[in-house]
Design an enzyme around this catalytic site. Structure first.
Site, PDB file in Angstrom:
ATOM      1  N   SER A 141     -36.339  90.977 -71.817  1.00  0.00           N
ATOM      2  CA  SER A 141     -36.604  91.457 -70.454  1.00  0.00           C
ATOM      3  C   SER A 141     -37.722  92.476 -70.489  1.00  0.00           C
ATOM      4  O   SER A 141     -37.868  93.233 -71.467  1.00  0.00           O
ATOM      5  CB  SER A 141     -35.352  92.105 -69.863  1.00  0.00           C
ATOM      6  OG  SER A 141     -35.679  92.789 -68.655  1.00  0.00           O
ATOM      7  N   TYR A 155     -28.442  97.811 -70.154  1.00  0.00           N
ATOM      8  CA  TYR A 155     -29.183  96.537 -70.154  1.00  0.00           C
ATOM      9  C   TYR A 155     -30.476  96.691 -70.969  1.00  0.00           C
ATOM     10  O   TYR A 155     -30.816  95.826 -71.784  1.00  0.00           O
ATOM     11  CB  TYR A 155     -29.494  96.136 -68.713  1.00  0.00           C
ATOM     12  CG  TYR A 155     -30.122  94.762 -68.561  1.00  0.00           C
ATOM     13  CD1 TYR A 155     -29.399  93.606 -68.840  1.00  0.00           C
ATOM     14  CD2 TYR A 155     -31.436  94.627 -68.114  1.00  0.00           C
ATOM     15  CE1 TYR A 155     -29.980  92.349 -68.684  1.00  0.00           C
ATOM     16  CE2 TYR A 155     -32.014  93.375 -67.959  1.00  0.00           C
ATOM     17  CZ  TYR A 155     -31.284  92.245 -68.237  1.00  0.00           C
ATOM     18  OH  TYR A 155     -31.857  91.000 -68.092  1.00  0.00           O
TER      19      TYR A 155
HETATM   20  P1  NDP Z   1     -28.123  83.579 -64.426  1.00  0.00           P
HETATM   21  O1  NDP Z   1     -26.984  84.508 -64.163  1.00  0.00           O
HETATM   22  O2  NDP Z   1     -28.740  82.842 -63.311  1.00  0.00           O
HETATM   23  O3  NDP Z   1     -27.695  82.531 -65.551  1.00  0.00           O
HETATM   24  C1  NDP Z   1     -27.113  83.007 -66.714  1.00  0.00           C
HETATM   25  C2  NDP Z   1     -26.900  81.865 -67.663  1.00  0.00           C
HETATM   26  O4  NDP Z   1     -26.351  82.418 -68.863  1.00  0.00           O
HETATM   27  C3  NDP Z   1     -25.895  80.866 -67.133  1.00  0.00           C
HETATM   28  O5  NDP Z   1     -26.237  79.580 -67.583  1.00  0.00           O
HETATM   29  C4  NDP Z   1     -24.591  81.332 -67.757  1.00  0.00           C
HETATM   30  O6  NDP Z   1     -23.679  80.295 -68.001  1.00  0.00           O
HETATM   31  C5  NDP Z   1     -25.073  81.866 -69.088  1.00  0.00           C
HETATM   32  N1  NDP Z   1     -24.150  82.852 -69.599  1.00  0.00           N
HETATM   33  C6  NDP Z   1     -23.821  84.050 -69.065  1.00  0.00           C
HETATM   34  N2  NDP Z   1     -22.873  84.639 -69.817  1.00  0.00           N
HETATM   35  C7  NDP Z   1     -22.631  83.792 -70.839  1.00  0.00           C
HETATM   36  C8  NDP Z   1     -21.743  83.835 -71.933  1.00  0.00           C
HETATM   37  N3  NDP Z   1     -20.920  84.849 -72.144  1.00  0.00           N
HETATM   38  N4  NDP Z   1     -21.752  82.787 -72.790  1.00  0.00           N
HETATM   39  C9  NDP Z   1     -22.569  81.722 -72.595  1.00  0.00           C
HETATM   40  N5  NDP Z   1     -23.408  81.621 -71.564  1.00  0.00           N
HETATM   41  C10 NDP Z   1     -23.437  82.648 -70.691  1.00  0.00           C
HETATM   42  O7  NDP Z   1     -29.187  84.497 -65.183  1.00  0.00           O
HETATM   43  P2  NDP Z   1     -30.749  84.293 -65.411  1.00  0.00           P
HETATM   44  O8  NDP Z   1     -31.084  82.878 -65.521  1.00  0.00           O
HETATM   45  O9  NDP Z   1     -31.447  85.161 -64.436  1.00  0.00           O
HETATM   46  O10 NDP Z   1     -30.889  85.013 -66.835  1.00  0.00           O
HETATM   47  C11 NDP Z   1     -31.105  84.284 -68.034  1.00  0.00           C
HETATM   48  C12 NDP Z   1     -31.616  85.258 -69.090  1.00  0.00           C
HETATM   49  O11 NDP Z   1     -32.814  85.861 -68.614  1.00  0.00           O
HETATM   50  C13 NDP Z   1     -30.645  86.396 -69.405  1.00  0.00           C
HETATM   51  O12 NDP Z   1     -30.709  86.692 -70.775  1.00  0.00           O
HETATM   52  C14 NDP Z   1     -31.220  87.551 -68.584  1.00  0.00           C
HETATM   53  O13 NDP Z   1     -30.848  88.799 -69.124  1.00  0.00           O
HETATM   54  C15 NDP Z   1     -32.694  87.270 -68.700  1.00  0.00           C
HETATM   55  N6  NDP Z   1     -33.522  87.888 -67.678  1.00  0.00           N
HETATM   56  C16 NDP Z   1     -33.366  87.591 -66.346  1.00  0.00           C
HETATM   57  C17 NDP Z   1     -34.171  88.193 -65.407  1.00  0.00           C
HETATM   58  C18 NDP Z   1     -34.059  87.938 -63.941  1.00  0.00           C
HETATM   59  O14 NDP Z   1     -34.674  88.688 -63.148  1.00  0.00           O
HETATM   60  N7  NDP Z   1     -33.341  86.911 -63.487  1.00  0.00           N
HETATM   61  C19 NDP Z   1     -35.196  89.183 -65.798  1.00  0.00           C
HETATM   62  C20 NDP Z   1     -35.275  89.401 -67.214  1.00  0.00           C
HETATM   63  C21 NDP Z   1     -34.472  88.779 -68.096  1.00  0.00           C
HETATM   64  P3  NDP Z   1     -22.305  80.097 -67.159  1.00  0.00           P
HETATM   65  O15 NDP Z   1     -22.654  80.140 -65.709  1.00  0.00           O
HETATM   66  O16 NDP Z   1     -21.824  78.764 -67.618  1.00  0.00           O
HETATM   67  O17 NDP Z   1     -21.388  81.212 -67.561  1.00  0.00           O
END
Ligand code: NDP
Length: 246
Positions: A141, A155
């Site tokens: 991030s 975070y």
């Molecule tokens: P979402 O919440 O939209 O999606 C998160 C994804 O991660 C889902 O597929 C979810 O699966 C999975 N996930 C969450 N917890 C777990 C877990 N314990 N085990 C396995 N899978 C898990 O988030 P984003 O797509 O926005 O984020 C994706 C990545 O990008 C993260 O690492 C986030 O920190 C990073 N990020 C996001 C930003 C943003 O602004 N959106 C900015 C910077 C970084 P399920 O639903 O099946 O649990």
């Protein structure tokens, strides 16, 4: 559009948001793709369907990133079912907001277990299985570089840890031609951080570009690092952050 033809990839947290877009983008360039999910089996099945529509093999594995045994087993299963592994995209992650005095030990442990330990364990499991010349791409991030307001210490710590891990991995795996890099998104429109959410305008005010990024913006960076153009890039961070750090 075929630069990843025949490559074999695993995307953690591929059921929604950035991970889903990355999985579909990899398939659109010719890769077979396994994804993990935790709580969204129906979304995961939808992503698998889209991978198949792209003409590639796809399958989903339930694996909580906080469960080291489940993560290790998921990497091994992806390797087995795909018949190898060329690309690991370490994407699964959770958000966390809280002032230093308010974060509980339970929250601390949960966020570090998913955002740090989960990535380390996946990288460790994949390290022994990745083909020479393979790729690791970790989703960090922009917060690792710069905190623009209060409440982000947990975070930010979790995402800064990814940067340190990545540099070590690049050194550990370089002799085999395996690269390891971090993609650092800025605010990206997903359910974790909706572009019409209560904090969206504030986040936009920190950017050089006055818009949230899309999941496709992040997927494009992953495609670059996974593809032939990224072969001499390792141990670094690629910001896709709309100028958050500018
Ligand atoms: P979402 O919440 O939209 O999606 C998160 C994804 O991660 C889902 O597929 C979810 O699966 C999975 N996930 C969450 N917890 C777990 C877990 N314990 N085990 C396995 N899978 C898990 O988030 P984003 O797509 O926005 O984020 C994706 C990545 O990008 C993260 O690492 C986030 O920190 C990073 N990020 C996001 C930003 C943003 O602004 N959106 C900015 C910077 C970084 P399920 O639903 O099946 O649990």
């Amino acid at each position: 559009m075929t630069e990843l033809m025949g490559k074999l990839a695993l995307v953690t947290g591929g059921s929604r948001g950035i991970g889903a877009a990355v999985a579909i983008a990899l398939a659109s360039r010719g890769a077979d793709v396994a994804i993990t999910y935790n709580s969204s089996p129906e979304d995961a099945a939808g992503v698998v369907k889209q991978i198949e529509v792209a003409g590639r093999r796809g399958f989903a594995i339930e694996a909580d990133a906080a469960d080291a045994g489940a993560v290790t087993a998921a990497v091994a299963r992806a390797y087995e079912v795909l018949g190898g592994l060329d690309v690991l995209v370490n994407n699964a992650g959770v958000g966390a907001v809280g002032m230093i005095g308010d974060v509980t030990v339970e929250e601390l442990d949960r966020v570090l277990a998913v955002n740090v330990r989960g990535l380390y364990v996946a990288a460790q499991a994949a390290a022994g299985l990745l083909a020479d010349g393979g790729r690791m791409i970790h989703i960090g991030s922009c917060i690792a570089d710069r905190n623009t307001g209060p409440g982000m210490s947990l975070y930010a710590m979790s995402k800064a840890a990814v940067v340190g891990m990545n540099k070590g991995l690049a050194r550990d795996l370089g002799a085999r031609g395996i690269t390891s890099n971090v993609v650092q998104p800025g605010p990206i429109d997903t359910s974790m951080n909706p572009a019409d959410g209560p904090f969206a305008a504030t986040q936009r005010s920190y950017l050089a570009l006055d818009r949230f990024g899309t999941v496709e913006d992040v997927a494009a960076a992953v495609l670059y690092l996974a593809g032939p153009g990224g072969s001499y890039v390792t141990g670094t961070e690629l910001s896709v952050d709309g100028g958050h750090a500018a």
